[in-house]
Design an enzyme around this catalytic site. Structure first.
Site, PDB file in Angstrom:
ATOM      1  N   LYS A   9      10.932   7.714   5.111  1.00 28.66           N
ATOM      2  CA  LYS A   9      12.182   7.410   6.040  1.00 28.66           C
ATOM      3  C   LYS A   9      13.618   7.114   5.518  1.00 28.66           C
ATOM      4  O   LYS A   9      14.467   7.676   6.138  1.00 28.66           O
ATOM      5  CB  LYS A   9      11.503   6.130   6.871  1.00 28.66           C
ATOM      6  N   CYS A  14       1.738   3.119   2.449  1.00 31.65           N
ATOM      7  CA  CYS A  14       2.412   2.968   3.530  1.00 31.65           C
ATOM      8  C   CYS A  14       4.024   2.490   3.023  1.00 31.65           C
ATOM      9  O   CYS A  14       5.051   3.185   3.035  1.00 31.65           O
ATOM     10  CB  CYS A  14       2.294   2.185   4.488  1.00 31.65           C
ATOM     11  N   GLY A  72       0.646  -1.334  -0.111  1.00 30.98           N
ATOM     12  CA  GLY A  72      -0.039   0.049   0.056  1.00 30.98           C
ATOM     13  C   GLY A  72       0.838   1.359  -0.004  1.00 30.98           C
ATOM     14  O   GLY A  72       1.946   1.171  -0.253  1.00 30.98           O
ATOM     15  N   GLY A  96       0.822  23.195   2.988  1.00 28.55           N
ATOM     16  CA  GLY A  96       0.440  22.243   4.205  1.00 28.55           C
ATOM     17  C   GLY A  96       1.382  22.023   5.062  1.00 28.55           C
ATOM     18  O   GLY A  96       2.515  21.432   4.790  1.00 28.55           O
ATOM     19  N   GLY A  97       1.308  22.493   6.123  1.00 29.44           N
ATOM     20  CA  GLY A  97       2.022  22.336   7.302  1.00 29.44           C
ATOM     21  C   GLY A  97       1.704  21.168   8.363  1.00 29.44           C
ATOM     22  O   GLY A  97       1.799  21.318   9.750  1.00 29.44           O
ATOM     23  N   VAL A 117      -1.717  18.587   1.635  1.00 32.38           N
ATOM     24  CA  VAL A 117      -3.020  19.053   2.439  1.00 32.38           C
ATOM     25  C   VAL A 117      -4.021  18.094   2.909  1.00 32.38           C
ATOM     26  O   VAL A 117      -5.077  18.303   3.095  1.00 32.38           O
ATOM     27  CB  VAL A 117      -3.668  20.040   1.447  1.00 32.38           C
ATOM     28  N   GLY A 118      -3.356  16.950   3.245  1.00 30.63           N
ATOM     29  CA  GLY A 118      -4.379  16.027   3.868  1.00 30.63           C
ATOM     30  C   GLY A 118      -4.576  14.647   2.720  1.00 30.63           C
ATOM     31  O   GLY A 118      -4.181  14.743   1.803  1.00 30.63           O
ATOM     32  N   ALA A 162     -11.107  -4.114  -7.407  1.00 31.02           N
ATOM     33  CA  ALA A 162     -12.323  -4.799  -6.915  1.00 31.02           C
ATOM     34  C   ALA A 162     -13.352  -3.925  -6.683  1.00 31.02           C
ATOM     35  O   ALA A 162     -13.399  -2.686  -6.290  1.00 31.02           O
ATOM     36  CB  ALA A 162     -11.903  -5.645  -5.549  1.00 31.02           C
ATOM     37  N   HIS A 200      20.630   4.587  32.238  1.00 32.27           N
ATOM     38  CA  HIS A 200      21.495   5.853  32.442  1.00 32.27           C
ATOM     39  C   HIS A 200      22.730   5.392  31.579  1.00 32.27           C
ATOM     40  O   HIS A 200      23.215   4.389  31.824  1.00 32.27           O
ATOM     41  CB  HIS A 200      21.739   6.157  33.734  1.00 32.27           C
TER      42      HIS A 200
END
Lengths: 471, 412
Positions: free
Chosen positions: A56, A47, A45, A184-185, A275-276, A119, A448
């Site tokens: 990435k 992704c 897909g 688009g931010g 923009v989405g 489909a 640590h």
């Protein structure tokens, strides 16, 4: 149906092989269903093919490059040469292809019948698949819709893949634009804009709202904005794109304050439109299946069933947040329910990550959301610069923030903007799922020196007794 | 916003979900009925306080829910806009191409931990509870901040379903026949079952059977009914007379109009005579209450009894119609049966059963004559009352019915 057409039978028809669909197919096959998985394009897909994974590759490389430039100050001079984007693209393609093959092998290893094609339902029980081998019919016992989403387009800036780009176009470029305007931010714009800037583009981000990254806690976004400025990225918030024009010297965008006012023009070599995203619901024959198509998304219950009980929907088609890991989890649930198991989407919290610089990750409720929902909250913010590991690692920007219920100290949400935030959020996700309190976090030993100590210190801070900051 | 079950009547603790009137995803208007619930007294439809969309429902039909429990979540119109999820790229959109801002609320349990209906429990514990069909909100948590541990769930499950102890050797009543109908105990039937079992378990019940000669009353009633019919009014049954006679007798024997409070070891005597009338409604027994039955003129009383019976039959009883009873009368004789042995309406202490009225041969002054006889029974809680007081109450009740003049004097 035409007389004489061959009808294939399948117990479970999964439509869409993104992170929602292929996980559903794998799980369903694992628990014994006969599964047919239909994908019009490539396995994995958006992704895997165009989104999370390829970006990435870009972002990680750009980050290494940027950090390498700073080594000179430590007495380790490197001489960076010109950026060869074609090589980066080849690397990205190799990663994508390796993972795509991996998905294919997993599916074939579980005997999932993978069909290439598009489909569409023609009834609540039958779907057609139009593919390279022509038109086929599938009669299914149950179906899972996982067709995902597509990048939203802007009419003022129609993407041509050449100069006006969607994210996938940018990731496929062989040369870096000298100037890039990102419209688009949101998270995609910030991620790719930052990477492009690190690789050498002069980047401007235009955002309609008066804040970046939507509803993300301003205490976290502030860190990103500060870093964008350092990287030389110009950010214009509260502006609306009016017109776009492709010209000889690039693309000219005219924009004005969202609330009205004098317009300005910016000319850049390329424009990225981010923009989405909108759910892919068209041409699926939803009406034929009896599924209402009046909204932007499909409604599902917590068992992922649509109004037609044997048809499930998972992932971006079910709405926001459109995140791969949410889709996969939904797919897993849908597959189990389809196989007759008792399952439901029981997750308390869905983590979300932005691969900005520094990375930003949240899970559960933000302070704003918790307050809006009527909680009495206590919050604690711990600055990364108080951590030895962060200073020594030259990544001391940022802050970790916890949001807890005032009385019980039960963790309601966590957010972090810092190096490795994408990994660090996992601990808080588990903490929320387990119902942890600030005391639980404080009583857990954190190794640590690590970045994860930020959570420990933030918990101590929330309990009123921090060790490594003076309150 | 979560819509929770509120206490809609005095001291209501829980209710049964009878019927959902909305589905997940439905748009709802303010005041639109959402759900039908049944308390131990009435059936009510709860209206939506908000306009918006149903995000999800937390309870199912047949569930018992306690007051305060979340029934469903509604994304109010304001909320739907604010709820744009934190990191959707959508926030960056330009208005021209913005998708319609409609129900973008998630219809699944998403990123919002909510201590309101959220139970603190690990994911595996939640999954296990789902498989066991246990609502984790019912499981007492012993962990930090009330967290439900796997052990808590296991012991609750073991308590709720004693699978480990062998079932008691109850003989099979009859062989299992696939044709048998299994009818789930729902709604009013379940309420009745619970209440009757409680009364039977708690109350050491004794009974007193008697009859009385209502020939005089019968004649009086006939005369009055002739007048009423002339005026175009409804005829009187015997029931309002019996209610009046019971009230008059209860004033002389107030210990019968009382509640037994075993927990505080007190008997609570009712000052006012609110009389429950057991009514045979289509779904089962209902007991509407005639308030201040002693103070109502006879015709008003008859009218109220008729109204309540009708409301019980067409399921329109209001909460107030069923509250406050001090003593109950059941008139099974109107259907049949010489005597009945009614079960006391817990926590009341006595119930009067009216049996058959028929002409019978009786001995008067050494002669056998035919008189109209009413058979009645009184069941009483022997913790609160003894047989002597019941016999004296029965004597007075009988006296008032046998001699209507005395009853009329009491009614003044």
């Amino acid at each position: 149906m035409v007389v004489g057409e061959i009808v294939n039978q399948t117990e479970l028809l999964v439509i869409g092989a993104g992170p929602g669909g292929y996980v559903a197919a794998l799980r369903a096959a694992q628990v014994g269903l006969d599964v047919t998985l239909v994908e019009a394009e490539e396995l994995g897909g958006i992704c895997l093919q165009q989104g999370c994974i390829p970006s990435k590759a870009w972002i990680a490389a750009a980050d290494d490059y940027e950090r390498a430039k700073g080594l000179g100050n430590l007495g380790l001079p490197l001489q960076p040469g010109p950026v060869d984007l074609a090589q980066l693209r080849a690397f990205k393609d190799r990663v994508v292809s390796q993972l795509t093959n991996g998905v294919a092998q997993l599916l074939s290893g579980r005997d999932v019948h993978v069909v290439k094609g598009r489909a569409a339902f023609i009834s609540p029980k039958v779907a057609t698949v139009e593919g390279p081998e022509g038109r086929q019919l599938y009669r299914f016992g149950q179906a899972i819709l996982a067709t995902g989403s597509h990048a939203r387009r802007l009419s003022a800036l129609p993407a041509d893949g050449e100069r006006i780009l969607l994210p996938r176009h940018l990731l496929a470029m062989e040369t870096l634009p000298k100037t890039l305007t990102v419209v688009g931010g949101g998270y995609i714009g910030i991620e790719l804009g930052t990477a492009a800037a690190k690789l050498g583009s002069q980047v401007t981000i235009l955002e309609y709202a008066d804040r970046l990254l939507g509803q993300v806690d301003p205490d976290l976004v502030r860190v990103v904005e500060r870093r964008l400025k350092e990287l030389g990225v110009a950010v214009r918030k509260g502006v609306e794109v009016q017109t776009g024009e492709a010209r000889q010297d690039g693309v000219a965008i005219r924009f004005a304050p969202s609330g009205g006012g004098a317009s300005e023009e910016i000319v850049s070599e390329r424009v990225l439109v981010s923009v989405g995203r909108d759910a892919n619901l068209a041409d699926l024959g939803l009406a034929e299946a009896g599924i209402p198509t009046d909204g932007p998304f499909l409604h599902v219950d917590e068992r992922m069933r649509t109004n037609i009980p044997h048809i499930f929907a998972v992932g971006d088609v079910t709405g926001n947040p459109m995140l791969a890991h949410r889709a996969s989890h939904q797919g897993y649930v849908a597959a189990e329910v389809a196989a007759g198991k008792t399952a439901a989407f029981l997750a308390q919290a869905i983590p979300a990550v932005v691969f900005s610089d520094p990375e930003l990750a949240t899970v559960g409720l933000s302070e704003e959301e918790a307050t809006m929902q009527g909680y009495s909250v206590r919050t604690a913010q711990f600055p990364m610069r108080a951590l030895g590991r962060a200073l020594a690692g030259r990544t001391s920007q940022g802050v970790a923030k916890l949001v807890a219920e005032q009385e019980s100290g039960v963790l309601l949400g966590a957010g972090i903007c810092a190096a490795h935030a994408s990994e660090l959020i996992a601990e808080m996700t588990l903490a929320i799922e387990m119902g942890a309190t600030l005391e639980d976090l404080a009583a857990t030993i954190h190794s640590h020196p690590t970045y994860a100590e930020a959570w420990h210190e933030a918990a101590l801070l929330g309990l009123g007794n921090p060790l490594h900051v003076l309150k | 916003m979560e819509f929770r079950l509120a206490d809609i009547g005095e001291g209501m603790q829980e209710a049964e979900v009878l019927r959902w009137m909305v589905q997940d995803g439905d748009a709802v208007q303010e005041d639109q009925p959402l759900i039908e619930i049944q308390t131990d007294k009435v059936t009510v439809e709860l209206p939506s306080p908000w306009r918006g969309r149903v995000v999800r429902r937390f309870v199912q039909e047949g569930d018992m829910v306690t007051v305060g429990a979340a029934l469903l979540e509604i994304a109010t119109d304001g909320e739907q806009e604010q709820r744009q999820p934190a990191m959707s790229a959508q926030s960056a959109s330009q208005p021209a191409d913005r998708a319609p801002a409609d129900g973008s609320t998630q219809s699944i349990a998403a990123a919002a931990p909510d201590l309101g209906h959220r139970v603190l429990a690990a994911p595996a514990t939640r999954k296990r509870a789902l498989e066991l069909g246990i609502d984790l909100r019912d499981v007492p948590g012993t962990g930090p901040a009330g967290r439900v541990t796997p052990q808590d769930l296991a012991s609750y499950a073991a308590g709720a379903r004693p699978v480990l102890t062998p079932p008691p050797a109850t003989p099979k009543l009859h062989p299992k026949d696939p044709e048998d109908e299994r009818r789930p105990l729902r709604g009013l039937r379940r309420v009745i079952a619970k209440n009757m079992a409680t009364a039977h378990r708690e109350i050491p019940q004794a009974a007193h059977l008697d009859d009385c000669d209502i020939t005089g009353l019968s004649a009086l009633r006939a005369r009055w009914n002739a007048l009423l019919v002339q005026n175009g009014e409804d005829r009187l049954t015997y029931l309002p007379f019996a209610v009046k006679a019971a009230c008059a007798a209860l004033r002389l024997h107030p210990d019968l109009a009382a509640h037994f409070d075993g927990e505080r070891e007190e008997i609570v005597l009712s000052r006012r005579l609110h009389i429950g009338i057991a009514t045979d409604a289509p779904d089962g027994l209902l007991v509407p209450v005639v308030h201040d039955a002693d103070r109502l003129p006879l015709r008003e009383l008859a009218k109220e009894v008729r109204r309540l019976a009708q409301a019980a039959r067409d399921r329109s009883l209001q909460q107030a119609d069923t509250e406050g009873g001090a003593f109950t009368i059941t008139n099974h004789g109107s259907i049949g049966g010489l005597y009945g042995l009614p079960i006391i309406r817990y926590p009341e202490v006595a119930i009067l059963g009216l049996g058959r009225i028929r002409d019978e041969p009786v001995v008067r002054n050494g002669n056998i004559v035919v008189r109209t006889i009413l058979h009645f029974s009184i069941a009483f809680d022997h913790r609160a009352l003894d047989g002597g007081e019941i016999a004296r109450f029965a004597q007075d009740f009988r006296r008032f019915l046998e001699d209507p003049d005395q009853l009329l004097m009491e009614m003044a």
